[in-house]
Design an enzyme around this catalytic site. Structure first.
Site, mmCIF file in Angstrom:
data_model
loop_
_atom_site.group_PDB
_atom_site.id
_atom_site.type_symbol
_atom_site.label_atom_id
_atom_site.label_comp_id
_atom_site.label_asym_id
_atom_site.label_seq_id
_atom_site.Cartn_x
_atom_site.Cartn_y
_atom_site.Cartn_z
ATOM 1 N N ARG A 146 0.804 -1.226 0.000
ATOM 2 C CA ARG A 146 0.000 0.000 0.000
ATOM 3 C C ARG A 146 0.834 1.271 0.000
ATOM 4 O O ARG A 146 0.528 2.201 -0.750
ATOM 5 C CB ARG A 146 -0.989 0.004 1.175
ATOM 6 C CG ARG A 146 -2.026 -1.123 1.100
ATOM 7 C CD ARG A 146 -3.105 -0.981 2.153
ATOM 8 N NE ARG A 146 -3.914 0.180 1.932
ATOM 9 C CZ ARG A 146 -3.829 1.307 2.610
ATOM 10 N NH1 ARG A 146 -2.986 1.413 3.632
ATOM 11 N NH2 ARG A 146 -4.576 2.334 2.309
ATOM 12 N N CYS A 171 14.796 -4.688 -4.059
ATOM 13 C CA CYS A 171 15.645 -3.862 -4.930
ATOM 14 C C CYS A 171 14.800 -2.928 -5.779
ATOM 15 O O CYS A 171 14.740 -3.061 -7.012
ATOM 16 C CB CYS A 171 16.530 -4.755 -5.788
ATOM 17 S SG CYS A 171 17.608 -5.741 -4.767
#
Ligand code: PLP
Length: 424
Positions: free
Chosen positions: A313, A345
């Protein structure tokens, strides 16, 4: 209201010390509170007492089977947006007669599944979908109970990505085309027109946009009735907001129910609700462990073991989650500003920027609060991380309701073709 609180210096879920779950299951892990789900379902039931209402919990918010079964036991129906969600709802014990099927992209196979199950209602979102549903239903010798989801051209929702009721949004039938499409629906084989549906967005804190949309929809329903359509249902969708911050004060369910009673009064409609976030949001937290502190010239990063693959979210909507340490901070604790980030990443793997927290040491555990809705359901195995497990607490007991997959589970569906030479 929820059942996460500090007792004897430790954050608890109902009768369980959350550190115990972190010790036994590891982190990251979602923890849900049964009492909170039950309470929220009952607050809604209470608010709508005296109205002819179906509470169709929106499975997309949190579709764990144990959560669905908990809500089924409270008499909730389900709002589903795929065949998979429908099968989850049925498996959890929600009867087909309490299931509504929403979504812009239903396939013929999903329609067939829902027709054969005998669901309560299809919320149809386009002329193309209506025609396909007519063909599939007529082919089975069945009549599909249909509400058209109309787009009332009303702006609402806590973020542009969760607003669905404006003219440019992909959702619903354009307002100006709705009556003509009802006309067509009335003439199509395999279609039984039963209602009008609307859903204008999510995390809506104020009632005014909902009232504007519902009044338009009731007006449309009455015009349709006058034209001879047997409109007996108004589906008002979901969207009621929840407090993510202590300073948030979204409209309470009682006011929401009173507004709906006013908008629909005296016309004998069955009202269908599709609440998701308001039932599940504050019923869950995501536990994480601090891994490292890293100093940059202008900020301090706190790297935790939960990532955006576990709780999306913040990356998806810029959403705010309160972060509480599992060990209750002392009154005189020193606070420090952190950028709280995960191990993924991606630069978007950030939970909070410049967040003041009581000083955190590597190994300390934290809880992302209000993570019960649109948390685990949006999680993925990105970066080959195991899907985050889920735990349901009930009083002084807890149960793992989705276990953490091991490496074998994670690669089970993959195959290396035999033309590739692999090491023996
Ligand atoms: N109904 C529909 C059609 C939705 O798209 C959604 C969520 O986006 C909901 C209900 C549930 O909304 P909420 O979780 O805000 O109550």
């Amino acid at each position: 209201m929820h059942h996460f609180y500090y007792a004897e210096g430790r954050l608890h879920c109902e009768g369980i010390d959350l550190d115990r779950i972190a010790d036994e299951i590891g982190t990251p892990v979602y923890v849900y509170s049964t009492a909170t789900f039950v309470r929220h379902a009952n607050v809604l039931k209470e608010a709508f007492r005296g109205q002819d209402v179906l509470i169709a919990y929106s499975v997309k918010a949190n579709g764990n089977l144990a959560v669905l079964a908990t809500l089924a036991a409270e008499g909730c129906g389900a709002d589903v947006v795929s065949g998979g969600e429908m099968q989850r709802a049925l498996t959890a014990g929600i009867p087909a007669s309490r299931i509504v099927f929403s979504g812009v992209g239903k396939t013929a196979a999903e329609m067939k599944l829902a027709l054969e199950a005998g669901i309560h209602q299809f919320n149809v979102e386009s002329a193309g979908e209506l025609k396909l549903l007519s063909r599939v239903a007529a082919g089975l010798g069945l009549a599909a109970p249909v509400a058209l989801r109309v787009n009332p051209d009303v702006a609402a929702g806590g973020h542009p990505n969760i607003s669905t009721g404006k003219a440019g949004d992909k959702f619903g039938v354009p307002w100006t085309e709705a009556e003509a499409l009802y006309d067509e629906a009335g003439r199509l084989p395999g279609i039984r027109v039963v209602g009008v549906d609307v859903h204008i967005g999510s995390q809506i804190g104020e009632l005014a946009p909902m009232r504007a949309a519902f009044e338009k929809v009731v007006g449309l329903a009455l015009r349709l009735r006058a034209q001879g359509h047997a409109i007996t249902r108004i589906d008002v969708g979901g969207g009621l907001g929840i407090p993510y911050r202590s300073s948030d004060s979204p409209a309470p369910p009682a006011d929401y129910a009173a507004m709906i009673a006013e908008a629909t009064a005296g016309h004998g409609f069955e009202v269908i609700l599709e609440p998701g976030r308001v039932i599940a949001g504050n019923a869950g937290v995501l536990l994480t462990t601090a891994l490292y502190e890293k100093q940059a010239p202008d900020r301090t990063f706190l790297i935790v073991d939960a990532g955006m693959n576990d709780l999306m979210r913040p990356a998806l909507y810029g959403a705010h989650h309160e972060i509480l340490p599992l060990a209750e901070p002392a009154a005189n604790s020193a606070y420090k500003s952190y950028d709280v980030v995960g191990p993924i990443c991606e630069s978007t793997d950030k939970f909070a920027t410049g967040r003041d927290l009581p000083e955190v040491q590597p190994g300390d555990r934290l809880a992302f609060m209000s993570a019960g809705a649109y948390g685990a359901v949006l999680s993925s195995a990105y970066n080959a991380r195991p899907l985050v497990p889920e735990v349901l607490v009930h009083g002084d007991r807890y149960s793992v309701v989705r276990r953490r997959p091991d490496f074998e589970d994670m690669i089970r569906l993959e195959e290396v073709p035999d033309w590739i030479r692999t090491k023996a």
